[in-house]
Design a protein around this motif. Structure first.
Motif, PDB file in Angstrom:
ATOM      1  N   ASP A 170      16.432  -0.567  17.357  1.00 37.93           N
ATOM      2  CA  ASP A 170      15.409  -0.724  18.387  1.00 37.93           C
ATOM      3  C   ASP A 170      14.577  -1.975  18.097  1.00 37.93           C
ATOM      4  O   ASP A 170      13.492  -1.901  17.534  1.00 37.93           O
ATOM      5  N   GLY A 171      15.128  -3.126  18.498  1.00 34.91           N
ATOM      6  CA  GLY A 171      14.454  -4.404  18.256  1.00 34.91           C
ATOM      7  C   GLY A 171      13.043  -4.455  18.827  1.00 34.91           C
ATOM      8  O   GLY A 171      12.101  -4.839  18.133  1.00 34.91           O
ATOM      9  N   PRO A 172      12.878  -4.053  20.114  1.00 36.23           N
ATOM     10  CA  PRO A 172      11.527  -4.129  20.697  1.00 36.23           C
ATOM     11  C   PRO A 172      10.509  -3.297  19.907  1.00 36.23           C
ATOM     12  O   PRO A 172       9.355  -3.703  19.766  1.00 36.23           O
ATOM     13  N   ALA A 173      10.938  -2.135  19.378  1.00 37.49           N
ATOM     14  CA  ALA A 173       9.993  -1.320  18.599  1.00 37.49           C
ATOM     15  C   ALA A 173       9.592  -2.067  17.322  1.00 37.49           C
ATOM     16  O   ALA A 173       8.438  -2.016  16.896  1.00 37.49           O
ATOM     17  N   VAL A 174      10.549  -2.770  16.723  1.00 34.94           N
ATOM     18  CA  VAL A 174      10.227  -3.546  15.521  1.00 34.94           C
ATOM     19  C   VAL A 174       9.256  -4.670  15.884  1.00 34.94           C
ATOM     20  O   VAL A 174       8.280  -4.926  15.177  1.00 34.94           O
ATOM     21  N   VAL A 175       9.513  -5.312  17.021  1.00 31.99           N
ATOM     22  CA  VAL A 175       8.611  -6.387  17.463  1.00 31.99           C
ATOM     23  C   VAL A 175       7.199  -5.836  17.647  1.00 31.99           C
ATOM     24  O   VAL A 175       6.218  -6.439  17.200  1.00 31.99           O
ATOM     25  N   ARG A 176       7.092  -4.666  18.269  1.00 27.36           N
ATOM     26  CA  ARG A 176       5.755  -4.073  18.460  1.00 27.36           C
ATOM     27  C   ARG A 176       5.102  -3.793  17.104  1.00 27.36           C
ATOM     28  O   ARG A 176       3.920  -4.052  16.912  1.00 27.36           O
ATOM     29  N   ALA A 177       5.907  -3.284  16.163  1.00 28.23           N
ATOM     30  CA  ALA A 177       5.339  -2.973  14.838  1.00 28.23           C
ATOM     31  C   ALA A 177       4.864  -4.238  14.134  1.00 28.23           C
ATOM     32  O   ALA A 177       3.883  -4.222  13.399  1.00 28.23           O
ATOM     33  N   LEU A 178       5.566  -5.345  14.394  1.00 33.30           N
ATOM     34  CA  LEU A 178       5.216  -6.580  13.689  1.00 33.30           C
ATOM     35  C   LEU A 178       4.100  -7.357  14.363  1.00 33.30           C
ATOM     36  O   LEU A 178       3.394  -8.121  13.709  1.00 33.30           O
ATOM     37  N   THR A 179       3.964  -7.181  15.666  1.00 33.94           N
ATOM     38  CA  THR A 179       2.973  -8.006  16.366  1.00 33.94           C
ATOM     39  C   THR A 179       1.707  -7.228  16.701  1.00 33.94           C
ATOM     40  O   THR A 179       0.662  -7.822  16.932  1.00 33.94           O
ATOM     41  N   GLY A 180       1.795  -5.890  16.739  1.00 28.55           N
ATOM     42  CA  GLY A 180       0.610  -5.098  17.082  1.00 28.55           C
ATOM     43  C   GLY A 180      -0.346  -5.003  15.913  1.00 28.55           C
ATOM     44  O   GLY A 180      -0.059  -5.461  14.799  1.00 28.55           O
ATOM     45  N   GLU A 181      -1.471  -4.390  16.169  1.00 30.82           N
ATOM     46  CA  GLU A 181      -2.453  -4.123  15.110  1.00 30.82           C
ATOM     47  C   GLU A 181      -1.810  -3.144  14.117  1.00 30.82           C
ATOM     48  O   GLU A 181      -1.357  -2.073  14.524  1.00 30.82           O
ATOM     49  N   PRO A 182      -1.719  -3.481  12.827  1.00 34.20           N
ATOM     50  CA  PRO A 182      -1.054  -2.533  11.918  1.00 34.20           C
ATOM     51  C   PRO A 182      -1.868  -1.254  11.746  1.00 34.20           C
ATOM     52  O   PRO A 182      -3.092  -1.285  11.867  1.00 34.20           O
ATOM     53  N   ASP A 183      -1.169  -0.153  11.476  1.00 26.96           N
ATOM     54  CA  ASP A 183      -1.870   1.099  11.185  1.00 26.96           C
ATOM     55  C   ASP A 183      -2.742   0.876   9.950  1.00 26.96           C
ATOM     56  O   ASP A 183      -2.354   0.137   9.056  1.00 26.96           O
ATOM     57  N   PRO A 184      -3.905   1.519   9.901  1.00 24.33           N
ATOM     58  CA  PRO A 184      -4.764   1.315   8.730  1.00 24.33           C
ATOM     59  C   PRO A 184      -4.044   1.750   7.454  1.00 24.33           C
ATOM     60  O   PRO A 184      -3.241   2.681   7.478  1.00 24.33           O
ATOM     61  N   LEU A 185      -4.348   1.067   6.344  1.00 26.63           N
ATOM     62  CA  LEU A 185      -3.758   1.450   5.059  1.00 26.63           C
ATOM     63  C   LEU A 185      -4.317   2.804   4.637  1.00 26.63           C
ATOM     64  O   LEU A 185      -5.490   3.094   4.883  1.00 26.63           O
ATOM     65  N   LEU A 186      -3.479   3.612   4.005  1.00 20.50           N
ATOM     66  CA  LEU A 186      -3.948   4.899   3.503  1.00 20.50           C
ATOM     67  C   LEU A 186      -4.705   4.683   2.193  1.00 20.50           C
ATOM     68  O   LEU A 186      -4.292   3.876   1.359  1.00 20.50           O
ATOM     69  N   GLY A 215       0.832  -1.211   0.000  1.00 25.12           N
ATOM     70  CA  GLY A 215       0.000   0.000   0.000  1.00 25.12           C
ATOM     71  C   GLY A 215       0.859   1.251   0.000  1.00 25.12           C
ATOM     72  O   GLY A 215       2.070   1.185  -0.234  1.00 25.12           O
ATOM     73  N   TRP A 216       0.222   2.392   0.289  1.00 23.39           N
ATOM     74  CA  TRP A 216       0.935   3.687   0.276  1.00 23.39           C
ATOM     75  C   TRP A 216       1.771   3.870   1.533  1.00 23.39           C
ATOM     76  O   TRP A 216       1.304   3.571   2.635  1.00 23.39           O
ATOM     77  N   PHE A 217       2.950   4.431   1.376  1.00 23.26           N
ATOM     78  CA  PHE A 217       3.786   4.780   2.525  1.00 23.26           C
ATOM     79  C   PHE A 217       3.298   6.072   3.167  1.00 23.26           C
ATOM     80  O   PHE A 217       2.786   6.957   2.490  1.00 23.26           O
ATOM     81  N   ARG A 218       3.504   6.159   4.477  1.00 22.58           N
ATOM     82  CA  ARG A 218       3.318   7.433   5.168  1.00 22.58           C
ATOM     83  C   ARG A 218       4.611   8.229   5.073  1.00 22.58           C
ATOM     84  O   ARG A 218       5.669   7.653   4.853  1.00 22.58           O
ATOM     85  N   ARG A 219       4.511   9.551   5.316  1.00 27.93           N
ATOM     86  CA  ARG A 219       5.719  10.385   5.302  1.00 27.93           C
ATOM     87  C   ARG A 219       6.487  10.113   6.587  1.00 27.93           C
ATOM     88  O   ARG A 219       6.000  10.385   7.671  1.00 27.93           O
TER      89      ARG A 219
END
Ligand SMILES: Cc1cc2nc3c(=O)[nH]c(=O)nc-3n(C[C@H](O)[C@H](O)[C@H](O)COP(=O)(O)OP(=O)(O)OC[C@H]3O[C@@H](n4cnc5c(N)ncnc54)[C@H](O)[C@@H]3O)c2cc1C
Lengths: 92, 464
Positions: free
Chosen positions: B417-433, B94-98
């Motif tokens: 920042d490994g833990p931040a990557v883990v959160r990004a991969l395991t959490g609810e993803p941001d809605p697609l733009l 999908g589209w990238f955010r800035r």
């Protein structure tokens, strides 16, 4: 010493053993049966001694030679996991 | 009295000339072509009609080699676009955010870039334009010079302590070395199957300088050709639009086909922008895009010879790496020469250093084009993580930084920042733009897009 699975790791139990993903390095690993058992114990117990004791009991029973072998294998496995940053060890 | 001769006065050759002038008493650059007087494409460089962006790693290296060059480029109208901070990118998911990742690119025509670099690089160097390199002179132990022919003249020999081959992708150095009795040079070519078609446009005034870089990546579909597009602002209020397609889905080079291809992509925004702009000149195709590497460093070769730039490693242009690898390699050449002096016997170390500088770009290109040959099938867990990564990349600053820094040949951030990557991969993803939301990130583009949508009776060009 207390053992903890790194906050940078995502892991999942799968049919073939435990699968790991290290978010910092991007590496994937799959553990064999023994490795998977040790991993589960790190996740649930988090202490080196009780883990060794449990595994020794499970795999060696009263056999002293086998206990020595189990101890060596566990230390080796934990050593390599710590080296790769998958498990962390802190003073209790 | 020491002399270095550079064969080829393209991007790598000009930079190598500038660096060698710091280490040799005399430097001669041999260039077959004639340089244009202005910032224009030239015959000896057919790719100079196509998009050429300088990615951050190369921009830094260029500035270190020739301080002030980036300022000179901006003064002549080059654009700086952060990735993906100033770039509207439709990625696989999908589209990238800035996001601010530290990665960026510099966009202008290749003609302008070359002219500015030449002006700053070749001041202390003798440039023999209109002169063709014919071969190397020496024996299996040592290259002692080159044979060249100036236009209309008989061949002549120039003696040199070091000969640098910078004749690009079609370098004949392996044959020239073999003629001296040098060992055979392993060469690996991996086809990318990619074809380019490019056209330059005069941008509508309201968008000329304000436009983000635009990239539409191919729709992820196995077994089908990948088709995409890029639009980059260049100097003088122009845009350069390149359409790309892999085998079976090559972009046409005729007027109608070019427009239809752009409209058939996952999003029609590039087609809409093309329709709003004025074409300048025709559509130019380009097909020679395979990845090619010559392993000079592995062969036993005579002293006094090293190759640089595309002559060593030329990757699929979709990565926009070639000029940056050339700049990084020249910087490395400077360091090696400072350490070792202009010693013909140090050539094996120079060849190894040039190969090392090109290594990460080569690996990235091969990971994409050589496919998973030899690698086992991914497990369900691996596929799941990779799918999550592709999605999270669109909005996670950590993942985007890792990705875009690698793509632009910047060093990885020291502390990850490994833990931040883990959160990004395991959490609810941001809605697609949606396309509207993605475009709204860029006010000038949004105003134009909104007006276009109104003209169409409120029908938004939709994401396919
Ligand atoms: C379609 C396309 C798009 C690209 N886009 C990008 C991009 O966006 N960003 C990026 O960084 N890179 C890009 N590249 C790669 C880039 O063009 C090359 O990496 C870059 O030009 C390499 O520089 P070079 O000096 O090694 O070779 P070249 O630029 O090819 O220069 C070689 C020079 O040697 C001269 N020469 C050749 N033979 C002889 C001879 N026998 N005697 C004398 N002179 C000779 C030629 O005339 C030429 O001037 C792209 C490439 C292509 C094909």
């Amino acid at each position: 010493m207390s053992l903890q699975i790194s906050d940078s790791v995502i892991w999942q139990e799968t049919a073939g053993g435990i699968s790991l993903y290290h978010a910092e390095t991007g590496d994937f690993h799959t553990l064999n049966e023994t490795g998977s058992r040790i991993w589960e114990l790190v996740a649930s117990d988090g202490e080196r001694e009780p883990i060794v004791a449990k595994l020794s009991h499970e795999f060696a029973g009263d056999n002293l030679a086998m206990s020595v072998r189990v101890l060596k294998d566990v230390q080796e496995f934990l050593g390599s996991m710590i080296e790769r940053g998958l498990i962390e060890e802190h003073p209790a | 009295m020491t002399r270095a001769v550079v064969l080829g006065g393209g991007f790598a050759g000009a930079l190598a000339g500038a660096v060698l002038a710091r280490h040799a008493d005399d430097v001669i650059v041999i260039e077959d072509d004639h340089y244009p007087s202005g910032p224009r494409a030239r015959r000896g460089l057919p790719q100079s009609h196509h998009s050429h962006v300088l990615v951050a790693g190369g921009a830094r290296a260029l500035q270190e080699l020739l301080p002030g060059t980036l300022e000179a480029l901006f003064a002549r109208g080059a654009h700086h676009r952060r990735l993906p901070g100033d770039a509207l990118i439709l990625g696989a998911a999908g589209w990238f955010r800035r996001l601010d990742t530290g990665a960026y690119l510099i966009s202008c025509s290749r003609g302008l870039l070359d002219q500015v670099v030449r002006q700053r690089a070749l001041g202390a160097v003798s440039t023999w334009a209109g002169t063709r390199a014919l071969g190397l002179v020496g024996d299996a132990r040592r290259v002692t010079g080159v044979s060249v022919r100036r236009e209309g003249a008989a061949p002549e020999t120039i003696e040199a302590d070091l000969v640098v081959d910078a004749t690009g992708r079609r370098s004949k150095a392996p044959r020239w070395l073999a003629e001296l009795g040098g060992a055979e040079i392993e060469e690996l070519t991996v086809s990318s199957g990619l074809a380019y078609s490019t056209r330059v446009y005069q941008a509508p005034a309201e968008l000329a300088g304000e436009i983000p870089a635009i990239m539409l990546h191919p729709r992820p579909a196995r077994g089908r050709p990948g088709q995409g597009a890029t639009l980059f602002p260049i100097e003088d209020g122009r845009w350069i639009v390149t359409l790309t397609g892999t085998r079976g889905g090559e972009p046409p080079a005729d007027e109608r086909g070019f427009a239809d291809f752009a409209r058939s992509l996952r999003d029609p925004i590039v087609a809409d922008l093309m329709a709003a702009a004025t074409p300048l000149g025709g559509i130019r195709p380009y097909r020679d895009t395979s990845n090619r590497r010559r392993f000079f460093e592995r062969a036993r070769l005579p002293a006094g010879f090293v190759a640089i730039g595309d002559a060593v490693v030329a990757v699929n242009p979709v990565h926009s790496h070639g000029m940056s690898v050339a700049a990084l390699s020249t910087l490395r050449l400077d360091r090696e020469l400072t350490r070792r002096g202009l010693d013909p016997a140090a050539a094996p170390e120079l060849r190894a250093a040039m190969a090392a500088e090109a290594e990460s770009s080569w690996r990235m290109a091969l990971a994409q084009d050589a496919g998973p040959a030899g690698r086992r099938e991914a497990t369900a867990f691996e596929r799941e993580i990779l799918a999550r990564r592709t999605r999270a990349l669109l909005s996670s600053p950590e993942l985007a930084a890792e990705f875009f820094r690698a793509q632009t040949l910047l060093p990885a951030r020291a502390a990850k920042d490994g833990p931040a990557v883990v959160r990004a991969l395991t959490g609810e993803p941001d809605p697609l733009l949606t396309t509207r939301e993605a475009v709204m990130q860029y006010p000038a583009l949004h105003a134009w897009w909104d007006a276009l949508t109104r003209v169409r009776g409120g029908r938004e060009p939709s994401l396919r």
